[in-house]
Scaffold this motif. Structure first.
Motif, PDB file in Angstrom:
ATOM      1  N   GLY A 168       0.586  -1.215   0.004  1.00  0.00           N
ATOM      2  CA  GLY A 168      -0.005   0.000  -0.021  1.00  0.00           C
ATOM      3  C   GLY A 168       0.747   1.056   0.010  1.00  0.00           C
ATOM      4  O   GLY A 168       2.050   1.136   0.584  1.00  0.00           O
ATOM      5  N   VAL A 169       0.415   2.311  -0.823  1.00  0.00           N
ATOM      6  CA  VAL A 169       0.963   3.884  -0.637  1.00  0.00           C
ATOM      7  C   VAL A 169       0.321   4.826  -0.060  1.00  0.00           C
ATOM      8  O   VAL A 169       0.874   5.757  -0.098  1.00  0.00           O
ATOM      9  CB  VAL A 169       1.401   3.938  -2.114  1.00  0.00           C
ATOM     10  CG1 VAL A 169       2.295   3.040  -2.819  1.00  0.00           C
ATOM     11  CG2 VAL A 169       0.003   4.221  -2.988  1.00  0.00           C
ATOM     12  N   GLY A 170      -0.841   4.337   0.846  1.00  0.00           N
ATOM     13  CA  GLY A 170      -1.673   5.442   1.181  1.00  0.00           C
ATOM     14  C   GLY A 170      -0.816   6.289   2.421  1.00  0.00           C
ATOM     15  O   GLY A 170      -0.828   7.482   2.461  1.00  0.00           O
ATOM     16  N   LEU A 171       0.012   5.452   3.256  1.00  0.00           N
ATOM     17  CA  LEU A 171       0.705   6.184   4.302  1.00  0.00           C
ATOM     18  C   LEU A 171       1.879   6.611   4.304  1.00  0.00           C
ATOM     19  O   LEU A 171       2.470   7.162   4.989  1.00  0.00           O
ATOM     20  CB  LEU A 171       0.312   5.489   5.602  1.00  0.00           C
ATOM     21  CG  LEU A 171      -0.884   5.042   6.093  1.00  0.00           C
ATOM     22  CD1 LEU A 171      -0.906   3.992   7.317  1.00  0.00           C
ATOM     23  CD2 LEU A 171      -1.704   6.320   6.482  1.00  0.00           C
ATOM     24  N   VAL A 172       2.571   6.107   3.111  1.00  0.00           N
ATOM     25  CA  VAL A 172       3.948   6.388   3.185  1.00  0.00           C
ATOM     26  C   VAL A 172       4.364   7.472   2.417  1.00  0.00           C
ATOM     27  O   VAL A 172       3.786   7.625   1.083  1.00  0.00           O
ATOM     28  CB  VAL A 172       4.745   5.075   2.783  1.00  0.00           C
ATOM     29  CG1 VAL A 172       4.190   4.628   1.203  1.00  0.00           C
ATOM     30  CG2 VAL A 172       6.335   5.129   2.393  1.00  0.00           C
ATOM     31  N   PRO A 173       5.147   8.564   2.941  1.00  0.00           N
ATOM     32  CA  PRO A 173       5.504   9.657   1.942  1.00  0.00           C
ATOM     33  C   PRO A 173       6.326   9.204   0.833  1.00  0.00           C
ATOM     34  O   PRO A 173       7.031   8.563   1.002  1.00  0.00           O
ATOM     35  CB  PRO A 173       6.195  10.652   3.134  1.00  0.00           C
ATOM     36  CG  PRO A 173       5.989   9.921   4.326  1.00  0.00           C
ATOM     37  CD  PRO A 173       5.546   8.693   4.362  1.00  0.00           C
ATOM     38  N   LYS A 174       6.115  10.187  -0.410  1.00  0.00           N
ATOM     39  CA  LYS A 174       6.886   9.986  -1.281  1.00  0.00           C
ATOM     40  C   LYS A 174       8.323   9.959  -1.276  1.00  0.00           C
ATOM     41  O   LYS A 174       9.166   9.198  -1.678  1.00  0.00           O
ATOM     42  CB  LYS A 174       6.538  10.902  -2.395  1.00  0.00           C
ATOM     43  CG  LYS A 174       7.017  10.496  -3.638  1.00  0.00           C
ATOM     44  CD  LYS A 174       6.610  11.898  -4.799  1.00  0.00           C
ATOM     45  CE  LYS A 174       7.559  11.527  -6.110  1.00  0.00           C
ATOM     46  NZ  LYS A 174       6.999  12.705  -7.089  1.00  0.00           N
ATOM     47  N   THR A 175       8.862  10.711  -0.281  1.00  0.00           N
ATOM     48  CA  THR A 175      10.165  10.826   0.118  1.00  0.00           C
ATOM     49  C   THR A 175      10.628   9.410   0.895  1.00  0.00           C
ATOM     50  O   THR A 175      11.972   9.476   0.767  1.00  0.00           O
ATOM     51  CB  THR A 175      10.562  12.083   0.956  1.00  0.00           C
ATOM     52  OG1 THR A 175       9.620  11.830   2.209  1.00  0.00           O
ATOM     53  CG2 THR A 175      10.148  13.087   0.178  1.00  0.00           C
TER      54      THR A 175
END
Length: 471
Positions: free
Chosen positions: A450-457
């Protein structure tokens, strides 16, 4: 007398003396410290001995007499009632064993957010429009007489039903009337209502394989015979041979969970034809179709239904936050009365001021602005995730091109089971949901990221930890 003096001394200070002494005397009578038949001195004598006010003691004695702990008679002393204090102990089991039922099991229990990369099921909670939402809720809360605070419209206020339906027509191609829209606390509540409406013990229900585990919890609670239908490149498959006709068919056609495939038109039409022929209710779970990164989202299955056999379920949990406890259900007209009755009897309701605030948020364009912002950010994250994994050129990983959604389903061809690797990755502060844990027939191997919680950086460094953990 000595016991009463001790109880009075123990009840001084803190909360109300009346409340403390009443509770202490109750407990003393039940545990035998004040045996049945014990005569209580008069309130004047007790007041002098304990230092408590006579009015306080009178209030305590009257309360305990009303509850049956004391016996008072005109012209006679007050006595402790004769109570079989062993009855409660005999009724209790010798050990505290939790009560369980095989019908009620959490397949997808909620867990705290301890790790951000790559947890599934949650949007970017930091992107929640806090100030705008607070303003809308406060405005509606300050004017309670401007709306109905009674039991009316328990399944959804007309203002929100209408605003939401305008959005669903434009964004998802949903065709319905406002009275067909129900506002519920969660998608899970919607699944529960629909299962109660059409599934009984022993009835067949189809689910996708792999699929969202929460639907199995609901169907199990109904005693249904759950049949896992394999998912291929076009979504849920239909049986070629004769099989038991399902009463309910659960599917995620716009963005299958967890594989991410989109059901093409021919499969959609075949599914609708099959459901109409056998009399099944199709539950379309449109959980995150707003996250589309190429072109426009594929219109809903509900919009193609001409036989009244599709119930459309959506939620604000993936676009705003699960903590809002707000979802929606669009039911075929012929199912509306029954489904509304079940939802009302079950007590599924969303607070009025939150419904009105959501209606204002949608009608005023705030929801659309929020969607544009979060889908753009999520698209950048998931593209970066896929590209970073592809650059590693690990032949054991099968990395698809992301089309939409908040998660990427990566295939695994390594020797170590995905469950073992997922457990190992937790030590590196990486969550990778094992694909096999969502399967019930053929055990596919892979990871749902999932990518909802992880910042792009943080994505590239998190990918580095993931790749290192593969061994």
């Amino acid at each position: 007398m000595s016991t009463l003096l001790e109880l009075a001394a123990e009840s001084r200070g803190g909360a109300s003396v009346v409340l403390q002494l009443t509770q202490a005397m109750r407990a003393a009578i039940l545990n035998g410290r004040l045996p049945g038949g014990t005569r209580l001195p008069g309130t004047r004598v007790l007041a002098k001995a304990t230092g408590l006010g006579r009015s306080t003691l009178v209030e305590v004695i009257e309360q305990l007499a009303m509850e049956g702990y004391l016996e008072t008679r005109q012209g006679a002393h007050t006595r402790v009632a004769s109570i079989d204090t062993h009855a409660g102990a005999r009724a209790r089991p010798s050990s505290v064993v939790p009560v369980r039922s095989d019908l009620w099991v959490l397949d997808d229990p909620p867990t705290p957010v301890d790790i951000r990369a790559f947890r599934t099921g949650l949007p970017d909670l930091r992107s929640f429009p806090s100030q705008e939402w607070a303003t809308l809720v406060a405005r509606r809360s300050r004017r309670p007489i401007s709306h109905d605070l009674s039991y009316a419209h328990q399944c959804g206020l007309p203002a929100l039903r209408e605003a939401l339906l305008v959005h669903l027509r434009q964004a998802r191609g949903v065709l319905a009337e406002p009275e067909q829209v129900l506002i519920l606390p969660s998608a899970q509540a919607a699944f529960s209502v629909l299962a109660q409406a059409c599934v009984g013990p022993g009835d067949t229900a189809w689910v996708e394989d792999p699929c969202y585990p929460g639907i199995r919890s609901v169907l199990r609670s109904r005693g249904a015979a759950v049949v896992a239908r394999p998912v291929d490149h076009a979504g849920i498959t239909l049986p070629q041979e004769h099989s038991a006709a399902p009463k309910l068919i659960y599917t995620t056609p716009s963005h299958q969970f967890p594989t991410g495939v989109t059901m093409p038109l021919p499969r959609r039409l075949d599914l609708l034809e099959h459901a109409a022929r056998v009399g099944a209710l199709v539950v379309e779970d449109d959980y995150d179709s707003e996250y589309q990164y190429h072109g426009h989202p594929v219109p809903s299955l509900q919009g193609l239904d001409t036989q009244g056999c599709v119930a459309y379920v959506g939620t604000f949990s993936k676009t705003l936050a699960p903590g809002l406890r707000m979802a929606y259900l669009v039911v075929p007209q012929r199912w509306r009365a029954l489904v509304e009755t079940i939802a009302t009897v079950s007590g599924y309701a969303v607070p009025v001021h939150l419904q009105l605030a959501m209606g204002d948020f949608i009608a005023g364009g705030g929801f659309q602005r929020h969607l544009r912002r979060i889908t753009s950010e999520a698209g950048e994250r998931i593209q970066l995730l896929a590209q970073t994994l592809q650059r590693a050129q690990d032949p054991r990983l099968d990395i698809p091109t992301p089309q939409g959604g908040l998660q990427l389903c990566v295939g695994w061809k390594g020797e170590t089971p995905d469950t073992d690797i997922a457990q190992r990755l937790l030590e590196a502060e990486v969550m990778a949901l094992p694909l096999s844990s969502l399967c019930h027939g053929v055990q596919r191997q892979g990871f749902v990221l999932g990518v909802g919680l992880v910042p792009k950086t943080e994505i590239e460094s998190a990918c580095g930890r993931l790749l290192a953990g593969l061994g």
